[in-house]
Design a protein around this motif. Structure first.
Motif: not given
Length: 200
Positions: A48-53, A55-58, A62-67, A161-163
């Motif tokens: 959970v922590l890694a996968m949410v991170m 999303g937060v990192l993305a 911002g920009g193309r990194a979001l996806w 969820a991270g996003l």
């Protein structure tokens, strides 16, 4: 008013995190079907922590990194899952998973700026370990494909969820240097250190 998205994100994070008191790697071949695959990534604090991170990192990039950052994780995680299912050895899987929390949390906490390709490679590297842990538990029957699909969908949901968490926390402070987002990254890195050392 920014309190509603912030509160909603905290509720989502709490709902996802409450059932995760232990690591989620019970053994090989013990899971079956879509629902098991869907439940597995949210069944362990490490995942959970890694996968949410991710999303937060993305969100932070911002920009193309979001996806592109979440897609890199999910895509390479599928490769790691195939390795685990095939029984091809990957060393230090649990250590790699725990270190992913430390590193991803630290990257967010430091607001590190690097080329998008480098950050995609970073999340992809750690995705191998997460995917392997899931794939090693994939059943060797027709339910295996459904299980794999379930854990990929759950992973994508955790990235979303991270996003959302990044967006909500970013509204608290300055968008160019959101202290709340960086603080969450730091706390996540500390939690990762706790998992690495066995304190969590």
């Amino acid at each position: 008013m920014t309190t509603k998205p912030f509160a909603l994100s905290l509720l989502v994070a709490a709902a996802v995190g409450l059932p995760t008191a232990a690591l989620a790697h019970a053994g090989h071949g013990e899971a079956s079907g879509f629902l098991s695959g869907l439940a597995h990534p949210v069944g362990g604090l490490d995942h959970v922590l890694a996968m949410v991170m991710v999303g937060v990192l993305a969100w932070q990039l911002g920009g193309r990194a979001l996806w592109m950052v979440p897609l890199a994780f999910v895509g390479v995680m599928a490769v790691g899952g195939a390795l685990g299912f095939a029984g091809i050895g990957v060393p230090a899987v649990e250590v790699g998973i725990a270190l992913s929390i430390v590193v991803l949390g630290a990257v967010v906490a430091l607001g590190a700026r690097a080329p998008l390709a480098a950050l995609m490679a970073l999340v992809g590297f750690f995705a191998i370990f997460h995917g392997y842990a899931h794939g090693a538990e994939m059943p060797e029957n027709a339910g295996g494909l459904a299980y794999g699909l379930g854990f990929l969908i759950a992973t994508a949901a955790l990235h979303l969820a991270g996003l959302g968490l990044g967006y909500a926390l970013g509204r608290v402070g300055d968008r160019t240097n959101p202290i709340a987002v960086r603080a969450v990254g730091g706390l996540t890195a500390l939690a990762g250190l706790g998992i690495v050392t066995g304190l969590v």
